[in-house]
Design an enzyme around this catalytic site. Structure first.
Site, short mmCIF file in Angstrom:
data_model
loop_
_atom_site.label_atom_id
_atom_site.label_comp_id
_atom_site.label_asym_id
_atom_site.label_seq_id
_atom_site.Cartn_x
_atom_site.Cartn_y
_atom_site.Cartn_z
N SER A 17 0.92 -1.21 0.01
CA SER A 17 -0.08 0.22 -0.04
C SER A 17 0.76 1.27 -0.07
O SER A 17 0.64 2.24 -0.56
CB SER A 17 -0.97 -0.25 1.23
N MET A 94 11.07 -6.43 4.29
CA MET A 94 11.37 -7.11 5.25
C MET A 94 12.58 -7.84 5.70
O MET A 94 12.89 -8.65 6.05
CB MET A 94 10.17 -8.09 5.84
N ASN A 111 13.64 4.59 4.23
CA ASN A 111 12.61 3.49 4.93
C ASN A 111 11.46 4.10 5.38
O ASN A 111 11.46 5.31 6.04
CB ASN A 111 13.14 2.65 5.64
N HIS A 113 8.79 3.30 8.42
CA HIS A 113 8.46 2.30 9.69
C HIS A 113 7.21 2.84 10.59
O HIS A 113 7.18 3.90 10.75
CB HIS A 113 9.76 2.59 10.56
N ASP A 149 15.95 -0.04 11.40
CA ASP A 149 15.12 1.14 11.72
C ASP A 149 16.02 2.17 12.79
O ASP A 149 15.22 2.94 13.21
CB ASP A 149 13.74 0.83 12.43
N GLU A 178 1.13 7.00 6.79
CA GLU A 178 2.25 6.43 6.28
C GLU A 178 1.85 6.88 4.59
O GLU A 178 3.01 7.43 3.89
CB GLU A 178 2.41 5.15 6.17
#
Ligand code: GAR
Length: 221
Positions: A17, A94, A111, A113, A149, A178
């Site tokens: 998504s 991942m 990235n 998170h 992260d 996000e």
């Protein structure tokens, strides 16, 4: 004449998504980037469907099919370079990436998170947040380093944790943010408003607070 757009390679492992949010942003004429290719390490990832539907080249590189992480990353780097990728966006990807791989795209790997880093890195960030009883959760886009992260932060969005929230409801509220945050952060990075300098982010005077820290529409004032 249209401006040159940064070429993104988006790495995915799942639903995609966030990839969709980037594809949608890139479909706008004034967005300074385009998705040049999508790479999934999971052959069944729905993200691959999204890429195909958008007419973006998609590659499957199953990490398990490679003898070592170095071999997997070599193939990944080759696929990205073949597609002319300049910036790498991890979108629910991942796998950890090694310092060697990252050096090939220095300061150009991002990235997203689902937590307000540095709180709750790693897996099940939303569950971790609920277990600790936080009242404000959110998401973070950061430059990637070789840790989990841990890289310098570009932008964040906050959402309230509401009474009765479970992992699913909180995850959905964060995910909606996000989708707003990632395109915004990509814009900040590819236009040089936020850059990686050593182990820190440098924020250009042109970047506004509204671009760097979002609040969800439902958040209390
Ligand atoms: C997103 O919530 C993303 O933040 C998270 O995985 C989900 C992927 O969803 N990523 C991480 O937890 C990375 N540490 P999507 O496939 O629908 O974009």
């Amino acid at each position: 004449m249209s401006a040159v757009r940064a070429r993104l390679g988006v790495l995915v492992s799942g639903s995609g998504s966030n990839l969709q949010a980037l594809l949608d942003a890139c479909a706008r004429e004034d967005f300074p980037a385009e998705v040049a290719c999508v790479v999934s390490n999971v052959p069944t990832a729905f993200a691959l469907e999204r890429a195909r539907k958008a007419g973006v080249p998609a590659v499957v590189l199953e990490h398990k099919a490679f003898a070592s992480r170095a071999d997997f990353e070599r193939a990944l780097g080759e696929a990205l370079r073949r597609a002319g990728v300049e910036w790498v966006c991890l979108a629910g990807f991942m796998r950890l990436l090694s310092a060697d791989f990252l050096a090939g795209f220095s300061g150009r790997v991002l990235n997203i998170h689902p937590a307000l880093l540095p709180a709750f890195p790693g897996l099940h960030a939303q569950r971790q947040a609920l277990e600790r009883g936080v009242k404000i959760a959110g998401c973070t886009v950061h430059f990637v380093d070789a840790g989990t992260d841990t890289g310098p932060i570009i932008a964040q969005a906050a959402v309230p944790v509401l009474p009765g929230d479970d992992e699913a409801s909180l995850s959905a509220r964060i995910l909606a943010e996000e989708h707003r945050l990632y395109p915004l952060a990509v814009r900040l990075a590819v236009t040089g408003k936020v850059t990686l300098e050593g182990a820190r982010t440098r924020v250009d005077a042109r970047a506004t607070v509204g671009e760097l820290s979002l609040r969800s529409p439902g958040a209390p004032p």
